[in-house]
Motif scaffolding. Structure first.
Motif, mmCIF file in Angstrom:
data_model
loop_
_atom_site.group_PDB
_atom_site.id
_atom_site.type_symbol
_atom_site.label_atom_id
_atom_site.label_comp_id
_atom_site.label_asym_id
_atom_site.label_seq_id
_atom_site.Cartn_x
_atom_site.Cartn_y
_atom_site.Cartn_z
ATOM 1 N N LYS A 52 8.074 -56.293 94.539
ATOM 2 C CA LYS A 52 8.469 -56.492 95.941
ATOM 3 C C LYS A 52 9.727 -55.718 96.312
ATOM 4 O O LYS A 52 9.965 -55.446 97.491
ATOM 5 N N PHE A 190 -0.037 -53.094 98.215
ATOM 6 C CA PHE A 190 -0.750 -54.372 98.124
ATOM 7 C C PHE A 190 0.212 -55.542 98.317
ATOM 8 O O PHE A 190 -0.084 -56.492 99.056
ATOM 9 N N ARG A 193 1.330 -55.845 101.909
ATOM 10 C CA ARG A 193 0.264 -56.297 102.807
ATOM 11 C C ARG A 193 -0.092 -57.760 102.601
ATOM 12 O O ARG A 193 -0.656 -58.395 103.487
ATOM 13 N N HIS A 194 0.199 -58.285 101.432
ATOM 14 C CA HIS A 194 -0.191 -59.661 101.102
ATOM 15 C C HIS A 194 1.039 -60.509 100.783
ATOM 16 O O HIS A 194 1.110 -61.172 99.745
ATOM 17 N N LYS A 195 2.018 -60.473 101.689
ATOM 18 C CA LYS A 195 3.256 -61.227 101.457
ATOM 19 C C LYS A 195 2.997 -62.727 101.378
ATOM 20 O O LYS A 195 3.662 -63.442 100.617
ATOM 21 N N LEU A 197 0.296 -64.230 100.191
ATOM 22 C CA LEU A 197 -0.268 -64.508 98.877
ATOM 23 C C LEU A 197 0.816 -64.494 97.811
ATOM 24 O O LEU A 197 0.864 -65.370 96.936
ATOM 25 N N THR A 201 2.193 -67.572 95.484
ATOM 26 C CA THR A 201 2.279 -67.461 94.026
ATOM 27 C C THR A 201 3.664 -67.888 93.549
ATOM 28 O O THR A 201 3.790 -68.624 92.564
#
Length: 333
Positions: A52, A190, A193-195, A197, A201
């Protein structure tokens, strides 16, 4: 008024996890598997943290190096000094379990997401906030075990504790973090785009660590050694700690003549402590039965800092808007 003080849903999940661990703690073979799953989750968590971390955002904020030094000094020097002062003054009246957890709270790094969010809400210097918070978390992987070796071992660095902590931190946290960051060119798109998700996690791993830690603590007799009055004491200590640091950072910003944008960074990055980093670091540093006690003050401080800093960020935003309006009126006049 009530909406401003609405409880974070994640706090409710943490409370539910504590209740579940109290009623149905993992024992025997199940506890072993939960320990292994927890280690795997921590590795995944720090791998994602590395992926990140945006190098461009960090580079954009590096110019404010004096501001970053003040934030780091607040996080890793001021907080521990206050913790030492409070526990030294009140040590004989405090449950020893509170002392250890409170000192651990004082040595964990700053948050990333909420520090940046509060700075943005306050119309602060967001690139500098990204840089300060990220730098705090990277350095915390090393500095937190070093400070733990001194503060949580009778005031002297226990070489065996430090060596064991360094090995476990390096293999469980630092290497996955570096691997994730090196793979950001491949995974960065990825992750960005999928913060949502990635955020889920993060929280799932924290809940897993908390359940495993408190299960072990309950099996070892946690609630026979910990009273409701101890929770009240922790809340009072956390409140005093947060208030002291907020006052100090505000005064330091004024004394060093920081602009509004940079003052917001110092206040909101310097006053926070990271649950997302602190819980996994505790899991890597301490035996499972001890982790629950160590992270309890941090869990309560986490919710307290969100409530107080959200209200403070709104006050900063109003002050910024008033200043902008005054400048416009002056120009028009």
């Amino acid at each position: 008024m009530l909406s401003r003080f609405k409880l974070d849903p994640f706090l409710l999940l943490l409370i539910a996890t504590l209740g579940f661990a109290t009623l149905l703690p993992a024992r025997g073979e199940a506890a072993i598997w939960f320990d292994r799953l927890t280690d795997a989750g921590i590795i995944l968590l720090f791998f994602l943290h590395g992926a990140k971390l945006s190098r461009s955002a960090v580079i954009a904020g590096l110019g404010a190096w004096q501001l970053h030094l003040m934030v780091l000094a607040t996080t890793f020097i001021l907080f521990p000094l206050i913790g030492i002062g409070i526990t030294s003054a009140l040590g004989s009246w405090l449950n020893p379990a509170i002392v250890g957890g409170f000192l651990f709270l004082c040595i964990v790094p700053s948050t990333v997401q909420s520090s940046i969010a509060m700075t943005a809400m306050a119309h602060g210097n967001v690139p500098a906030a990204v840089c300060s918070a990220s730098l705090s978390n990277v350095l915390g992987i090393v500095l937190t075990p070093v400070l733990a070796a001194f503060l949580l071992n009778g005031g002297s660095a226990d070489s065996s504790f430090f060596l064991d902590a360094l090995i476990k931190i390096g293999s469980t946290l630092l290497l996955p973090f570096l691997a994730g960051h090196l793979m950001r060119p491949l995974l960065g798109g990825f992750v960005d785009r999928h913060k949502m998700l990635v955020g889920r996690t993060d929280r799932s791993v924290i809940l897993l660590v908390v359940y495993t830690a408190f299960s072990a603590a309950v099996v070892e007799g946690l609630w026979s050694r910990f009273a409701l009055s101890d929770l009240v004491v922790i809340l009072l200590l956390d409140g005093f700690l947060l208030g002291t640091v907020l006052i100090f950072t505000c005064m330091l910003a004024r004394l060093t003549h920081q602009k509004h944008e940079d003052e917001a960074v110092l206040v909101f990055c310097g006053s926070k402590k990271s649950l997302a980093s602190g819980v996994p670091i505790a899991g890597a540093l301490f035996p499972p039965a001890q982790v629950g006690l160590m992270v309890l003050p941090l869990m309560l401080f986490h919710q307290m800092q969100l409530i107080v800093c959200a209200a403070l960020a709104q006050a900063y935003a109003r002050r910024f808007a008033a200043s902008e309006e005054t400048e416009r009126e002056t120009v028009n006049a």
